[in-house]
Design an enzyme around this catalytic site. Structure first.
Site, PDB file in Angstrom:
ATOM      1  CG  HIS A  28      -1.895   1.135   1.242  1.00 20.59           C
ATOM      2  ND1 HIS A  28      -2.996   1.161   0.418  1.00 20.59           N
ATOM      3  CD2 HIS A  28      -1.943   2.279   1.983  1.00 20.59           C
ATOM      4  CE1 HIS A  28      -3.682   2.270   0.648  1.00 20.59           C
ATOM      5  NE2 HIS A  28      -3.064   2.967   1.586  1.00 20.59           N
ATOM      6  CD  GLU A  59     -34.016 -18.424 -15.351  1.00 20.35           C
ATOM      7  OE1 GLU A  59     -33.189 -18.545 -16.249  1.00 20.35           O
ATOM      8  OE2 GLU A  59     -34.277 -19.316 -14.535  1.00 20.35           O
ATOM      9  NE  ARG A  74     -38.140 -18.217 -18.750  1.00 20.59           N
ATOM     10  CZ  ARG A  74     -36.876 -18.598 -18.566  1.00 20.59           C
ATOM     11  NH1 ARG A  74     -35.907 -17.845 -19.038  1.00 20.59           N
ATOM     12  NH2 ARG A  74     -36.593 -19.721 -17.947  1.00 20.59           N
TER      13      ARG A  74
END
EC number: 2.1.2.13
Length: 660
Positions: free
Chosen positions: A104, A434, A619
């Site tokens: 860092h 779905e 669907r």
């Protein structure tokens, strides 16, 4: 000792070389693809890895279960992260017996978070450094292994300090890596009481406030000097950037923002004057201060200002979580085309939204919704409309990783819904087609059709029931606690930037992308169970227009409604989709660059998706609610959508890859 490295930028190159010099075996390197919207002045980790003969990868989401499994197969003893920009999941952190360690760019625990290099200059610090620390779930919070201090000179700017930090990092790593390789890893806990945290900086953060002390303005210039975007101001409507400056103690009694002189160019601040040494008008060239004054038409006594406001009316703030996804990036484009919207977004990557990163009304933070809960809560409170679009939504993942689907799609999103309830914010939630499951209705009605799923031992339904349960929770919050909501259910949206061919290569993509990958690579098109399943395919432009109208919510007609968004006229089987795609592929001008068609191959769904999969025969949506609430009707033919989607993917394939 075998290492896996996550690295980017100059610091990443230094880290890779230091690990090699210390005698580690590097099994693989993970990096990022360069962002075309970013000034890539720094070294390339991918190029270095290629030159060293080390396998290198740049996945969009390294925390995806597929990549976690691949990293596990590498069996690393230790993991290093050198300026890798994404947080690593706990699953990855636990893969290495010796631990995972991050470099860092500050002296931790000070300046945790993003852009510490720039922030220490903004704040006028005289010292910073680099720290190697053990990685834990919270960013930059793990035990410190080693650190190296770096003095900040008064004439340091972002680039010179960057070079100092790279040099310090190399010295630190050269010193500590051999010790760690022998199993001796120091461990000093961070003092939480001393911790400070800073967030990501954006180009617009360079706007100068002349009412600040001159040292503050000068430090801002230093902090974002080239190759960073620069500190800037306005003369009327003309923007100019200041690349270098010096402090003058006497403002001669002038008001902040007043031009004291033009040669040298000096501007009054709260307690002194800033001398502009070099600068740039608009997109022009860098010139000395006096020439900049001439270019801008400045005279002594002129007042510099902020950009003129476009309107007194506050813009509508829209928070999009998952903004880099298929729906998120297209919706962002639609919203930014309207002057009265401001978009705030979070996602784990930015490849699809790179074209917006410099847009003044687009505010992006790279992050994970499962980690950055404080940022999310703050922005839910700040924004007007919330769209939690993050979800695992590819069928193969439902059987591979059902628990991860539930954790992300339900648990993490439920937390966001509760923030919306807490702060009384409107939520537009993506349900899914779905949820209808194995419904036998000829067309699926949002208010009447039954939601039917298979047995518990078919994990394929985990996505459907997770979404359905959230639908019911949201509905209950609306009924009992007054939550303003709209649920929308997309039906097989398609278009450019749907996902990627790389995702298709590991099986984690939508159907059309899998089909296109087979054409690109010259492999047989797999028709699952013969490809007889029928779907209604919807162009992304039609879908986004409907979603935009939901956000507008004219007359509040969408409040408390569930709205299917699909094109019932574009019904086709997967086999018919594949045939149409093949026909478009053969007519495409780039066809000659790809292998011959390898034919169709019928595959059993169990062998492709696993034993927990079930499919549905059809669907088809009823779109009466969309017509009534939105005045919306889809208009784009399926062939047009297929051709445009195919063209996008074919043109995304590298020329060398085509030839091979």
């Amino acid at each position: 000792m075998k290492a896996v490295i996550f690295a980017y930028h100059d610091m990443g190159c230094q880290g890779v070389q230091a690990v090699l010099d210390a005698g580690y075996e590097i099994a693989a390197i993970f990096t990022h693809a360069d962002n075309p919207a970013e000034n890539t002045f720094f070294g390339s980790v991918s190029r270095l890895a290629a030159e060293l003969g080390i396998p290198v990868y740049a996945p969009d989401n390294v925390n995806h279960p597929i990549w976690v499994d691949r990293i596990a197969e590498l069996a690393p003893d230790i993991i290093f992260s050198f300026y890798y920009r994404n947080l690593l999941s706990e699953e990855i952190l636990h893969l290495a017996p010796a631990g995972a360690f991050n470099l860092h760019g500050s002296l931790l625990p000070a300046y945790r978070g993003r852009a510490p290099l720039n922030w220490v200059l903004v704040n006028g610090e005289s010292e910073t450094g680099v720290t190697l620390h053990r990685m834990v779930k919270r960013a930059d919070a793990g035990e410190i292994v080693a650190s190296q201090r770096v003095a900040i000179a008064q004439d340091d700017v972002a680039l010179t300090l960057h070079h100092k930090l790279c040099q310090a990092a190399r010295q630190l790593l050269n010193s500590i890596l051999p010790t760690m390789k022998c199993g001796d890893i120091p461990s000093v806990p961070q003092r939480e009481s001393d911790a400070t945290y800073y967030g990501r900086r954006r180009p617009e953060d360079g706007l100068i406030d002349w009412h600040k002390p001159v040292s503050t303005v000068h430090n801002l210039v230093r902090a974002v000097a080239a190759p960073w975007p620069g500190a800037f101001s306005y003369n009327g409507s003309q923007k100019f950037t200041i690349w270098s400056s010096r402090i003058c103690p006497d403002a001669q009694g002038a008001l902040p923002g007043s031009v004291i002189s033009v040669s040298p160019l000096r501007v009054a601040c709260a307690d002194g004057a800033l001398e502009i040494i070099t600068g740039q008008a608009g997109d022009g060239i860098t010139v000395q201060g006096s020439q900049l004054a001439q270019t801008l038409g400045l005279v002594a006594g002129a007042r510099l200002n902020r950009p003129p406001a476009t309107s007194g009316k506050r813009r509508i703030r829209v928070l999009i979580l998952g903004v880099n996804g298929f729906i998120g990036n297209h919706l962002t484009e639609r919203l930014l085309n309207e002057e009265n919207y401001e978009v705030y977004g979070m996602d784990i990557g930015s490849n699809a939204i790179s074209r917006f990163l410099l847009h003044p009304r687009f505010h992006f933070v790279e992050g994970d919704i499962s980690i950055h809960s404080e940022w999310i809560e703050y922005h839910v409170k700040k924004c007007d409309v919330v769209l939690p679009l993050v979800a695992i939504a590819t069928p193969i993942e439902y059987t591979r990783n059902p628990l991860r689907v539930f954790e992300l799609d339900f648990e993490e999103n439920l937390r966001i819904i509760r923030y919306c309830v807490k702060y009384r914010k409107r939520v537009v939630f993506p349900s899914t087609s779905e949820v209808y499951g194995m419904c036998t209705d000829a067309s699926f009605d949002e208010d009447k059709s039954n939601l039917i799923v298979g047995p518990v031992n078919k994990p394929r339904w985990i996505y459907s029931v997770s979404k359905q349960l959230l639908d019911r929770v949201i509905w209950a919050y609306g009924e009992k606690e007054g939550l303003r909501f709209t649920l929308f259910r997309p039906f097989n949206w398609m278009g450019p930037r749907l996902d990627s061919l790389n995702a298709a290569r590991i099986g984690s993509s939508r159907a059309i992308t899998q089909l296109i990958l087979s054409l690109v690579e010259g492999t047989p098109i797999k028709l699952i169970d013969g490809g007889q399943q029928k779907r209604c395919f919807t162009d992304i432009r039609d879908g986004i227009e409907a979603l935009f109208r939901i956000i507008v919510n004219d007359g509040d007609r969408c409040d408390g409604k569930i709205i299917n968004i699909g094109n019932p006229d574009n019904e086709a089987s997967i086999q018919e989709l594949a045939t149409l795609l093949l026909d478009s592929f053969d007519k495409h001008p780039l066809r000659c660059h790809f292998p011959p068609f390898a034919g169709f191959q019928v595959v059993e769904s169990r062998s492709y998706y696993g034993k927990g999969y079930q499919d549905v025969a059809h669907r088809k949506p009823s779109i009466d609610n969309a017509r009534r609430c939105l005045g919306w009707e889809p208009s784009i033919a399926m062939r047009d959508t297929v051709e445009e989607t195919l063209d996008f993917f074919l043109r995304s394939v590298d020329v060398a890859e085509r030839a091979s």
